[in-house]
Write a protein that holds these residues in place. Structure first.
Motif, PDB file in Angstrom:
ATOM      1  N   ARG A  92      -7.384  -4.993 -11.173  1.00  0.00           N
ATOM      2  CA  ARG A  92      -6.705  -5.583 -10.072  1.00  0.00           C
ATOM      3  C   ARG A  92      -5.720  -4.427  -9.611  1.00  0.00           C
ATOM      4  N   ALA A  93      -4.890  -3.778 -10.302  1.00  0.00           N
ATOM      5  CA  ALA A  93      -4.111  -2.843 -10.097  1.00  0.00           C
ATOM      6  C   ALA A  93      -4.585  -1.594  -9.415  1.00  0.00           C
ATOM      7  N   VAL A  94      -5.816  -1.272 -10.071  1.00  0.00           N
ATOM      8  CA  VAL A  94      -6.624  -0.286  -9.660  1.00  0.00           C
ATOM      9  C   VAL A  94      -7.128  -0.418  -8.046  1.00  0.00           C
ATOM     10  N   ARG A  95      -7.410  -1.466  -7.972  1.00  0.00           N
ATOM     11  CA  ARG A  95      -8.125  -2.059  -6.609  1.00  0.00           C
ATOM     12  C   ARG A  95      -6.802  -1.776  -5.740  1.00  0.00           C
ATOM     13  N   ALA A  96      -5.621  -2.248  -6.050  1.00  0.00           N
ATOM     14  CA  ALA A  96      -4.621  -2.175  -5.229  1.00  0.00           C
ATOM     15  C   ALA A  96      -4.032  -0.749  -5.086  1.00  0.00           C
ATOM     16  N   GLU A  97      -4.193   0.049  -5.885  1.00  0.00           N
ATOM     17  CA  GLU A  97      -3.916   1.518  -5.574  1.00  0.00           C
ATOM     18  C   GLU A  97      -4.777   2.099  -4.720  1.00  0.00           C
ATOM     19  N   LEU A  98      -6.030   1.906  -4.982  1.00  0.00           N
ATOM     20  CA  LEU A  98      -7.263   2.415  -4.119  1.00  0.00           C
ATOM     21  C   LEU A  98      -7.007   2.046  -2.737  1.00  0.00           C
ATOM     22  N   PHE A  99      -6.852   0.784  -2.585  1.00  0.00           N
ATOM     23  CA  PHE A  99      -6.815   0.234  -1.240  1.00  0.00           C
ATOM     24  C   PHE A  99      -5.503   0.734  -0.368  1.00  0.00           C
ATOM     25  N   ALA A 100      -4.504   0.859  -1.072  1.00  0.00           N
ATOM     26  CA  ALA A 100      -2.980   1.636  -0.457  1.00  0.00           C
ATOM     27  C   ALA A 100      -3.234   2.892   0.063  1.00  0.00           C
ATOM     28  N   LEU A 101      -4.172   3.859  -0.893  1.00  0.00           N
ATOM     29  CA  LEU A 101      -4.523   5.164  -0.532  1.00  0.00           C
ATOM     30  C   LEU A 101      -5.260   5.259   0.963  1.00  0.00           C
ATOM     31  N   VAL A 102      -6.243   4.183   0.992  1.00  0.00           N
ATOM     32  CA  VAL A 102      -7.161   4.281   2.024  1.00  0.00           C
ATOM     33  C   VAL A 102      -6.355   3.836   3.302  1.00  0.00           C
ATOM     34  N   ALA A 103      -5.436   2.653   2.982  1.00  0.00           N
ATOM     35  CA  ALA A 103      -4.772   2.158   3.923  1.00  0.00           C
ATOM     36  C   ALA A 103      -3.741   3.161   4.850  1.00  0.00           C
ATOM     37  N   ASN A 104      -3.398   4.299   3.807  1.00  0.00           N
ATOM     38  CA  ASN A 104      -2.270   5.070   4.146  1.00  0.00           C
ATOM     39  C   ASN A 104      -3.020   6.286   4.856  1.00  0.00           C
ATOM     40  N   GLY A 105      -4.567   6.084   5.156  1.00  0.00           N
ATOM     41  CA  GLY A 105      -5.017   7.470   5.715  1.00  0.00           C
ATOM     42  C   GLY A 105      -5.898   8.287   4.892  1.00  0.00           C
ATOM     43  N   MET A 106      -6.024   8.169   3.488  1.00  0.00           N
ATOM     44  CA  MET A 106      -6.822   9.004   2.558  1.00  0.00           C
ATOM     45  C   MET A 106      -8.222   8.564   2.954  1.00  0.00           C
ATOM     46  N   PRO A 107      -8.969   9.833   3.087  1.00  0.00           N
ATOM     47  CA  PRO A 107     -10.650   9.358   3.209  1.00  0.00           C
ATOM     48  C   PRO A 107     -10.980   8.592   1.887  1.00  0.00           C
ATOM     49  N   ARG A 108     -11.983   7.617   1.996  1.00  0.00           N
ATOM     50  CA  ARG A 108     -12.417   6.771   1.030  1.00  0.00           C
ATOM     51  C   ARG A 108     -13.080   7.541  -0.216  1.00  0.00           C
ATOM     52  N   GLU A 109     -13.554   8.562  -0.011  1.00  0.00           N
ATOM     53  CA  GLU A 109     -14.384   9.572  -1.167  1.00  0.00           C
ATOM     54  C   GLU A 109     -13.161  10.204  -2.000  1.00  0.00           C
ATOM     55  N   LEU A 110     -12.093  10.765  -0.964  1.00  0.00           N
ATOM     56  CA  LEU A 110     -11.006  11.541  -1.855  1.00  0.00           C
ATOM     57  C   LEU A 110     -10.180  10.217  -2.618  1.00  0.00           C
ATOM     58  N   ALA A 122     -15.494   8.899 -13.911  1.00  0.00           N
ATOM     59  CA  ALA A 122     -16.289   9.376 -12.797  1.00  0.00           C
ATOM     60  C   ALA A 122     -16.112   8.578 -11.744  1.00  0.00           C
ATOM     61  N   PRO A 123     -16.016   9.052 -10.425  1.00  0.00           N
ATOM     62  CA  PRO A 123     -15.868   8.264  -9.249  1.00  0.00           C
ATOM     63  C   PRO A 123     -16.861   7.221  -9.241  1.00  0.00           C
ATOM     64  N   GLU A 124     -18.264   7.502  -9.601  1.00  0.00           N
ATOM     65  CA  GLU A 124     -19.100   6.420  -9.260  1.00  0.00           C
ATOM     66  C   GLU A 124     -19.144   5.249 -10.320  1.00  0.00           C
ATOM     67  N   THR A 125     -18.608   5.725 -11.530  1.00  0.00           N
ATOM     68  CA  THR A 125     -18.304   4.551 -12.582  1.00  0.00           C
ATOM     69  C   THR A 125     -17.003   3.653 -11.803  1.00  0.00           C
ATOM     70  N   LEU A 126     -16.217   4.139 -11.433  1.00  0.00           N
ATOM     71  CA  LEU A 126     -15.013   3.700 -10.912  1.00  0.00           C
ATOM     72  C   LEU A 126     -15.567   2.558  -9.917  1.00  0.00           C
ATOM     73  N   LEU A 127     -16.606   3.257  -9.018  1.00  0.00           N
ATOM     74  CA  LEU A 127     -17.010   2.215  -7.941  1.00  0.00           C
ATOM     75  C   LEU A 127     -17.816   1.020  -8.342  1.00  0.00           C
ATOM     76  N   ALA A 128     -18.774   1.482  -9.478  1.00  0.00           N
ATOM     77  CA  ALA A 128     -19.645   0.409 -10.204  1.00  0.00           C
ATOM     78  C   ALA A 128     -18.528  -0.568 -10.728  1.00  0.00           C
ATOM     79  N   THR A 129     -17.510  -0.311 -11.237  1.00  0.00           N
ATOM     80  CA  THR A 129     -16.956  -1.192 -12.067  1.00  0.00           C
ATOM     81  C   THR A 129     -15.454  -1.765 -11.403  1.00  0.00           C
ATOM     82  N   LEU A 130     -15.364  -1.533  -9.941  1.00  0.00           N
ATOM     83  CA  LEU A 130     -14.258  -2.036  -9.241  1.00  0.00           C
ATOM     84  C   LEU A 130     -14.041  -3.500  -9.273  1.00  0.00           C
TER      85      LEU A 130
END
Length: 377
Positions: A92-110, A122-130
């Motif tokens: 849950r905290a990881v999703r919040a951090e990730l969504f905050a970065l994207v909401a502030n203008g950072m590209p999704r992949e970055l 790995a980024p693909e592992t994070l995406l698969a287990t988000l």
């Protein structure tokens, strides 16, 4: 091993019969152990895989002909246990951090790469287990100790009871012995029934939806405590979407008791009960009998001493950790067949030598209590 607690079956999974104004659960029993064992074995094959994979497989299959509608009840409880046992990744905290970065203008992949680097994955592992912290995405882990068919069938029956009682409009409960836990739990939950003593010495609780504090959900929570009483009988008038009638639950019905309560409130009581059993081997010693109705409310003697013939005696052990409780304890002496055991230091002068007051220091002398209760027929 996760406990079923007060989990209630939803209406669609409630197996019951409706006949002559009575609602009768279709209880699971020892005859169901074979298919319950198969149900557990099938679930264990999915250990390490997503919970949802097992749940979809279990619901997709046909009902076991040995089980019928009872299978849905057992499956619902087992799914509850497995969800409790499944580890919860901190996502849950990881999703919040990730969504905050994207909401502030950072590209999704970055953003994915940034958070994944911090977590050392790995980024693909994070995406698969988000979303793996969501109940249906968690990996299935087998509870320890291993669930047994006998416990599962009792838990499913308890879930039936809780499910039916959610539809209660009114209820009456008769309790004989060890009723203090039920009444204390009712009070802690804000459940306020109408209390009275019957001529037979039972505690009677009556509750009507909308009139007294407490809900049908609270009534269901009390049901798992009832097996710890000496005897009980619960009658509930229930209104389900497709049936209206009386549900009766009584001593001996196959439900799973709540966690075992402490048999005694103190070592003082435990030792006294052992000593008294030796002093009065032919007497029946009942823990927490029916309460006494006094002017200020209810009082709960610790023991009822029932001789082979004749009227019973009550016995109260007052440790008096709270000295302000002394007046309420002394009021118990208005009951003619009650022995009051008090610390020597707390006995008022005018009660020293009272035939039904037994003083004690470190422990209560059971012989003195025996002398009191056997001196008067």
């Amino acid at each position: 091993m996760p406990d079923v607690g007060v989990i209630a079956l939803p209406r669609s999974r409630l197996p019951y019969l409706h006949s002559d104004g009575e609602i009768v659960p279709v209880w699971l029993s020892d005859r169901d152990r074979p298919w319950l064992r198969d149900l557990l074995d099938e679930a264990e094959r999915f250990v390490g895989r997503p919970f949802l994979a097992w749940f979809r497989q279990a619901r997709r299959g046909e009902l076991d002909p040995r089980a019928g509608r009872r299978q849905r009840a057992a499956l619902h409880v087992l799914a509850h246990w497995l969800r409790q046992a499944a580890p919860t990744p901190p996502r849950r905290a990881v999703r919040a951090e990730l969504f905050a970065l994207v909401a502030n203008g950072m590209p999704r992949e970055l953003a994915l790469a940034t958070v994944a680097k911090r977590l050392a994955i790995a980024p693909e592992t994070l995406l698969a287990t988000l979303y793996d912290d969501l109940p249906n995405r968690r990996l299935l882990v087998w509870p320890s100790p291993r669930p047994e068919p006998g416990r599962l069938l009792l838990a499913a029956n308890s879930a039936m009871v809780a499910g039916l009682l959610r539809y209660a409009l009114r209820a009456e409960l008769l309790l004989h012995g060890a009723s203090r836990l039920v009444l204390k739990t009712a009070w802690l939950r804000g459940f306020v029934p109408d209390l009275a003593l019957t001529p037979a010495g039972a505690m009677r609780l009556r509750w009507t939806a909308g009139r007294q504090a407490g809900t049908a959900r609270d009534l269901a929570a009390l049901a798992t405590l009832l097996p710890w009483t000496q005897r009980f009988r619960l009658l509930a008038d229930c209104e389900l979407p497709d049936a209206r009638g009386r549900f009766v639950l009584t001593t001996g019905d196959p439900i799973l008791p709540a966690d075992e309560p402490r048999p005694f409130d103190s070592q003082l009581e435990a030792r006294f009960a052992r000593d008294l059993g030796r002093e009065l081997p032919d007497w029946r010693i009942l823990r927490e009998p029916a309460p006494i109705v006094l002017e200020h409310g209810l009082a709960f003697p610790d023991f009822e001493l029932q001789p082979p013939s004749g009227a019973p005696w009550l016995c109260e052990l007052a440790g008096l950790r709270d000295t302000t409780a002394l007046p309420a304890k002394l009021a118990l002496l208005r009951c003619e067949r009650l022995v009051l055991c008090l610390p020597e230091r707390a006995i008022p002068e005018h009660l020293r030598g009272h035939p039904r007051v037994v003083g004690f220091r470190r422990h209560v002398d059971a012989r003195r209590v025996r002398e009191v209760v056997t001196a008067t027929p």
